[in-house]
Design an enzyme around this catalytic site. Structure first.
Site, mmCIF file in Angstrom:
data_model
loop_
_atom_site.group_PDB
_atom_site.id
_atom_site.type_symbol
_atom_site.label_atom_id
_atom_site.label_comp_id
_atom_site.label_asym_id
_atom_site.label_seq_id
_atom_site.Cartn_x
_atom_site.Cartn_y
_atom_site.Cartn_z
ATOM 1 C CG HIS A 1 -33.107 -52.658 40.052
ATOM 2 N ND1 HIS A 1 -33.419 -53.780 40.373
ATOM 3 C CD2 HIS A 1 -34.362 -51.849 40.617
ATOM 4 C CE1 HIS A 1 -34.639 -54.038 41.195
ATOM 5 N NE2 HIS A 1 -35.223 -52.700 41.046
ATOM 6 C CD GLU B 1 -31.179 -56.312 38.802
ATOM 7 O OE1 GLU B 1 -31.635 -57.279 38.170
ATOM 8 O OE2 GLU B 1 -31.966 -55.665 39.590
ATOM 9 C CG ASN C 1 -100.736 -87.168 18.012
ATOM 10 O OD1 ASN C 1 -101.004 -87.803 16.887
ATOM 11 N ND2 ASN C 1 -101.559 -86.846 18.805
#
Lengths: 123, 699
Positions: B45, B67, B432
């Site tokens: 484990h 396991e 402009n």
């Protein structure tokens, strides 16, 4: 900086917990098993320091995680405890929760996952 | 520190474990001691957990299966026999090779095959991958909103497991926006009975989020089992409008109470059946029966009306003329108010005082009222800006220029009238900027600029004014050329020392154009002077900033409100004039030797070390005044842009809110007047346009 207890008989897990949480600026105290963890907790208290959270493996020699949670809850009601388990969805989670654990993390975990969970429980 | 360190720790740990494991496995051959099996299980484990962390994925997969096998051995499902111990020993060897050398996959398959047979024998076919299902799609979805009704009721002892419900609720609300929320206090006891270690609250949250349900479930992962947590996806109710509306219409009070968990279904049935008989209000009955308190009913009723109002739609279209007339009416109220205020002055002290106080209160309300109406009239300038995108694109193409239009502050709100009237001047100024400002691409490249020029339209609020800017990164204004032109036209004299600003101001004079070749776009007669007049009509001003080769900025400043302003009432003889308070710098009585007459500039007075032109208001408007000597009169110093002016008056009357009524053109040719206002006593006062007055003087 908060103290967080990392309890696992595997140094790999403890170290990885420490690395993951260092980034959050926490101080990780390592313990090898439940009994060692209770000792470390008492050490902290004697030094007048507080504990913000425990991360505890379930399967450990000397004192397992579930027993630790039960013992720890006798000393401290409100500090979050997260159990480390490889058996997701397994009875260990239930057992841990009824012992007083706040949550669980399934091993193996990515550092980011751990960080997320710690942030969820510690402010 | 790096992952390598974790790997090193693992390599060290695994070496130790494998040594113990080998010894224990050999011992296992001699007989099965439960403690021994447990230990073996734990070793495997631990290796499994650590290998996963340390990045030994293949070993992790393998030990996971091993396991499971050992778990069955531990539970007595599989007997300990030589064959099993062989398998375990071989598996251990494989793990060692897998960690310290290279994983041998063929051998792994063979071992797993044998392990699998045991699994089958043990009755639990467990696949290792089962646990690690592909994680649910967790990322937020691009554009879709979900609506979740979340009810979270925590068990009283929740704190005792180290969980703070508040953190969980915060995590939840961080996922989206809270549309509705409620904290149910039903369980909250009286203060003396309150146990601080218990949790008494539940939450109901309507969450709007882009995250899917799995993300919400994640938030509650630790509490969902032993606390009462429900997450209901009610997105459909919000998305499908029609369906939602019908559903809402039909949603009765009882349903709301039910849905919010205030009463149960049985309780509702009970109440409904008794309602049939008594024909009384549902809410009253529920309270009477003790199923819920009045507060909950009120809450539900509130929700019901909210729902209703949602059905009745939240917006209405209104003719703007109605808004205008509303504003006019408010203006009348302001006027009446000031006339009442006058009366209060005449009353004896006690009543006068009370009336004044009442008027102050009313004044606050009318101001608020005005703000609200103005707010209705406000619309964002974004769409106006956006409509120029096409214009800029086409104009740039015509001029063979590469121009990008950058829009900023699109959300800035302006009065609707202002937006309508500002559109043309803006277009002219953009023209402009495209024509004169931005250079052709090749020229830009030569100057070390990007080929594509940028014209920026920017809008923002600042200090009670709105600013709109037209910014270009072109060549800037050629001040020398303007000066030449100014000389040609006789607008300035040779040798005149002009500041940059004064040169820029020449551009605003009628018929002034510097375009060498009158372009397609600019120079069509309507010049900057028209722009300026339009803006001034809105009580705004316009300024030009320019840096050679870097570009120009034209900044328009506009007042926030149009119709109602704070004014200073001033008296000249029997006439009352109004000067907008925002223009006033100070009022003073000049010293006799501070007033001088300068050749060609008229009368000036010294104000704080600076000479400003002095305007005798009675002369300017040809009326009678009480005093004719500046040092006996009062002078109000006003400001327009950077120009200052002293306006000579007889006396100050007072300050008040005034409503501007526009004057038709035939009434006055003077730019010095911007409108009129009706005063409290019914008299009409003319409003002085400071900007226009400065303009008048310049001519």
């Amino acid at each position: 900086m908060k103290n967080i207890l990392a309890v696992d008989d595997s140094p790999t897990i403890r170290t990885s917990v420490e690395y993951a949480l260092k980034g959050l600026g926490h101080n990780v105290v390592q313990a090898e098993n439940g009994k060692d963890a209770l000792d470390k907790f008492n050490d902290l208290k004697e030094k007048g320091e507080s504990l913000a959270m425990c991360i505890v493996d379930v399967n450990m020699p000397v004192m397992d995680g579930i027993t630790f949670v039960k013992e720890f809850r006798k000393l401290d009601k409100f500090t979050p405890v997260v159990i480390l388990t490889t058996e997701s969805g397994n009875s260990k989670i239930e057992e841990g929760k009824s012992a007083g654990a706040s949550g669980w993390i399934v091993k193996p975990f990515a550092p980011g996952e751990l960080v997320k969970i710690v942030e969820k429980l510690v402010r | 520190m790096s992952e390598n360190t974790i790997r090193d720790v693992f390599l060290e740990e695994a070496r130790e474990i494998l040594r113990h494991l080998e010894a224990d496995l050999i011992q296992l051959e001699d007989g099965d001691d439960p403690e021994l099996i447990n230990r073996i299980f734990r070793y495997v484990h631990t290796i499994k957990g650590s290998s996963g962390i340390a990045g030994f994925d293949v070993v992790y997969e393998f030990t996971h299966k091993l396991e499971t096998l050992l778990d069955m051995v531990r539970n007595g499902k599989i007997p300990v026999e030589k064959k099993l111990v062989d398998l375990l020993l071989e598996s251990m060897d494989w793990i060692a090779t897998g960690i310290y050398e290279e994983p041998d996959f063929d051998r792994m398959e063979a071992l797993l095959d044998r392990t699998g047979k045991y699994h089958a024998a043990g009755g639990g076919a467990v696949s290792a991958s089962e646990e690690e299902d592909a994680p649910a799609k967790n990322g937020p979805s691009e554009d879709k909103n979900f609506f979740f009704l979340v009810r979270a009721s925590f068990r009283p002892m929740v704190f005792q497991s180290g969980i703070d419900p508040l953190i969980i609720m915060e995590d939840l609300t961080a996922l989206g926006s809270v549309e509705q929320k409620r904290v149910n206090l039903k369980r909250l006891p009286e203060l003396e009975e309150l146990d601080p270690e218990r949790c008494y609250l539940d939450w109901t949250v309507l969450l709007k989020t882009k995250h899917p349900r799995s993300k919400l479930d994640d938030v509650f992962i630790f509490v969902k089992d032993d606390n009462d947590i429900t997450v209901e996806d009610i997105t459909a109710e919000f998305v499908d409008d029609e369906k939602y509306n019908t559903m809402l219409q039909e949603r009765k009070l009882g349903e709301i109470l039910l849905k919010r968990g205030i009463i149960t279904e049985e309780e509702l049935d009970d109440v409904l059946s008794s309602q049939d008989e008594s024909n009384r209000k549902l809410g009253d009955l529920i309270v009477e029966k003790g199923y819920a308190d009045e507060k909950s009913i009120k809450y539900a009723l509130g929700e019901q009306s909210r729902i209703k109002s949602r059905i009745q739609t939240t917006t209405v279209r209104v003719d703007t003329r109605k808004l205008d007339s509303l504003l006019n009416l408010l203006g009348e109220i302001v006027i009446s108010q000031s006339s009442i205020s006058r009366i209060s002055e005449e009353l004896e002290e006690q009543h006068g005082f009370r009336l004044k106080n009442a008027l102050y209160a009313m004044d606050r309300i009318t101001r608020e009222f005005q703000e609200q109406i103005m707010a209705i009239r406000m619309i964002p300038i974004g769409p106006t800006f956006e409509q120029f995108r096409r214009f800029v694109r086409d104009a740039a193409a015509d001029m063979k220029k590469e121009i990008r239009l950058d829009i900023r502050g699109a959300e800035t709100e302006l009065d609707k009238t202002v937006i309508e009237q500002i559109s043309d001047p803006l277009k002219h100024m953009l023209r402009n900027a495209i024509d004169h400002g931005i250079e052709p691409p090749d020229e830009r490249e030569k100057a070390g600029k990007k080929r594509t020029g940028t014209v920026t339209l920017n809008a923002y609020h600042q200090e009670g004014n709105i600013y709109i800017e037209i910014i270009d990164d072109g060549q800037g204004i050629d001040r020398a050329a303007i000066k030449r032109k100014g000389l040609e036209r006789g607008l300035i004299k040779p040798g005149d020392e002009l500041t940059d600003k004064q040169i820029h101001d020449l551009l605003f004079l009628p018929g002034f154009s510097t375009a060498e070749n009158v372009g397609e776009l600019s120079g069509r007669g309507v010049g900057m002077d028209v722009v300026k007049t339009n803006i001034e009509a809105l009580r705004g001003s316009v300024e030009i900033f320019s840096e050679e080769r870097r570009g120009s900025t034209i900044r328009i400043k506009l007042p926030l409100t149009l119709a109602i302003i704070e004014g200073m009432l001033v008296r000249v003889g029997t006439n009352v004039y109004i000067i907008p308070l925002l223009s006033i710098v100070e009022s003073l009585q000049p010293a006799r030797d501070h007033v001088k007459t300068v050749e060609g500039k008229g009368e000036v007075m010294l104000v704080r070390g600076e000479y400003v032109p002095l305007v005798r208001l009675y002369e300017h408007f040809g009326i009678k005044s009480d005093v004719t000597n500046p040092w006996e009169s009062l002078v109000v110093v006003v400001e327009s842009g950077s120009d200052r002016l002293g306006i000579m008056i007889d006396d100050l009357v007072g300050q008040q809110q005034i409503v501007i009524k526009s004057l038709e053109n035939y009434i006055t040719q003077s730019r010095a007047l911007s409108g009129a206002a009706i005063l409290g006593d019914g008299k009409v006062a003319l409003i002085i346009d400071v900007h226009g007055m400065v303009g008048d003087l310049a001519r």
